[in-house]
Design a protein around this motif. Structure first.
Motif, mmCIF file in Angstrom:
data_model
loop_
_atom_site.group_PDB
_atom_site.id
_atom_site.type_symbol
_atom_site.label_atom_id
_atom_site.label_comp_id
_atom_site.label_asym_id
_atom_site.label_seq_id
_atom_site.Cartn_x
_atom_site.Cartn_y
_atom_site.Cartn_z
ATOM 1 N N SER A 126 35.578 10.419 -138.247
ATOM 2 C CA SER A 126 35.372 11.842 -137.988
ATOM 3 C C SER A 126 35.310 12.653 -138.873
ATOM 4 C CB SER A 126 36.487 12.097 -136.870
ATOM 5 O OG SER A 126 37.878 12.044 -137.592
ATOM 6 N N LYS A 127 34.914 13.909 -138.965
ATOM 7 C CA LYS A 127 34.850 14.957 -139.724
ATOM 8 C C LYS A 127 36.184 15.497 -140.049
ATOM 9 C CE LYS A 127 32.924 19.359 -140.549
ATOM 10 N NZ LYS A 127 32.132 20.793 -140.160
ATOM 11 N N ASN A 128 36.428 15.509 -141.238
ATOM 12 C CA ASN A 128 37.890 16.003 -142.033
ATOM 13 C C ASN A 128 37.864 17.456 -141.365
ATOM 14 O OD1 ASN A 128 40.076 17.018 -143.299
ATOM 15 N ND2 ASN A 128 39.669 15.182 -144.786
ATOM 16 N N ARG B 269 39.760 19.628 -142.432
ATOM 17 C CA ARG B 269 39.888 20.480 -143.576
ATOM 18 C C ARG B 269 38.537 21.093 -144.206
ATOM 19 N NH1 ARG B 269 41.890 24.241 -146.269
ATOM 20 N NH2 ARG B 269 41.935 24.139 -148.727
ATOM 21 N N LYS C 54 35.622 20.465 -151.452
ATOM 22 C CA LYS C 54 34.844 19.988 -150.314
ATOM 23 C C LYS C 54 34.008 18.865 -150.970
ATOM 24 C CE LYS C 54 32.300 23.410 -148.843
ATOM 25 N NZ LYS C 54 31.339 24.576 -148.715
ATOM 26 N N LEU D 21 36.035 15.557 -150.349
ATOM 27 C CA LEU D 21 36.003 15.256 -148.898
ATOM 28 C C LEU D 21 34.769 14.660 -148.403
ATOM 29 C CD1 LEU D 21 38.222 18.246 -147.505
ATOM 30 C CD2 LEU D 21 38.983 15.731 -148.081
ATOM 31 N N GLU E 179 34.137 11.125 -149.542
ATOM 32 C CA GLU E 179 34.740 10.242 -148.475
ATOM 33 C C GLU E 179 34.281 10.111 -147.208
ATOM 34 O OE1 GLU E 179 38.678 11.920 -148.522
ATOM 35 O OE2 GLU E 179 39.297 11.637 -150.726
ATOM 36 N N GLN E 180 33.557 11.342 -146.702
ATOM 37 C CA GLN E 180 33.104 11.112 -145.338
ATOM 38 C C GLN E 180 31.760 10.574 -145.424
ATOM 39 O OE1 GLN E 180 33.640 14.470 -142.643
ATOM 40 N NE2 GLN E 180 31.287 14.737 -142.629
#
Length: 251
Positions: free
Chosen positions: A56-58, A60, A177, A180, A183-184
């Motif tokens: 799922s979208k972080n 943060r 950003k 993240l 990672e996404q």
């Protein structure tokens, strides 16, 4: 054993019976010292697989966007203020003094008001460039320019340093950003899921082997490993009957 033919949801359903504190299978495992010692690893791999199966979208990322937008409001206000102040003051004083102010303005804001349209990453770089241009000689000139009234009066240098600090903050958030999003992207590509499936297979293979060594009573063996063997049998049959239309997930 061909656990690789199991669908991810089937893997999760099987290991869910082992981690459920209220399930008879969990109770049976806790009653066997050899297998109960393996439960922490089973609990861990089930959680890892469950998370990887539902990337799922972080949250943060949304926080960063909100923070950047807030920083950018003040960042842009300073640029407009510095550019406008020096331009307007140069118009008022005119002559050589006015020309000096325009020269200073162009040193501080060489790209003019289009600077406001830059990306956050570019604005961060622009602020770093300003820090490099703010030599002792330039800072002496900007420190001599006072803006506002006492007690809120500040030097132009103070506003420039705030601009630099805000640009640094934008750069830091862009870096975060970027990490993240990378990672996404890995999650979205499925590589994390493949790794989690492979780990589940290794852990469960070892778990089954320990079960064989424990020489469980038939009823206990059926309670603990029956769902796994049934799921495996159906998965193997599915793979044999539709080898091209139903390609199993890589593992």
């Amino acid at each position: 054993m061909a656990f690789r033919n199991l669908r991810t949801e089937e893997m999760l359903q099987v290991s869910a019976t082992w981690i459920d504190l209220q399930s008879p299978a969990r109770a049976a495992l806790l009653g066997n010292p050899d297998l109960s010692a393996k439960l922490p690893r089973i609990d861990e791999i089930h959680t890892i697989l469950a998370v990887a199966a539902q990337p799922s979208k972080n949250p943060r990322l949304d926080e960063i966007s909100a923070e950047e937008a807030k920083i950018d409001v003040r960042h842009d206000s300073i640029i407009r203020g510095v550019f406008g102040f020096l331009t307007s003051t140069a118009e008022l004083v005119g002559g050589e003094a006015g020309a000096d102010l325009i020269q200073l303005r162009d040193i501080l804001v060489p790209d003019g008001l289009p600077s406001l349209q830059k990306t956050y990453r570019a604005q961060a770089g622009q602020a770093q460039q300003l820090a490099d241009r703010l030599t002792p000689a330039i800072k002496m000139r900007t420190s001599a320019i006072l803006i506002g009234h006492v007690p809120a009066q500040k030097s132009l240098t103070a506003y420039l340093e705030e601009w630099i600090a805000l640009g640094k903050q934008l750069g830091e958030r862009e870096d975060e950003k970027g990490r993240l999003l990378a990672e996404q992207s890995e999650l979205a590509s499925g590589s994390a899921l493949v790794k989690a499936r492979n780990r589940w297979i290794r852990v469960v293979n070892a778990f089954v082997a320990d079960g064989d060594l424990a020489e469980l009573a038939p009823a206990t063996e059926a309670l603990v490993f029956g769902p796994l063997r049934d799921a495996e049998k159906k998965a193997d049959a599915r793979a044999r009957s539709a080898p091209t239309a139903n390609v199993p997930e890589k593992a």
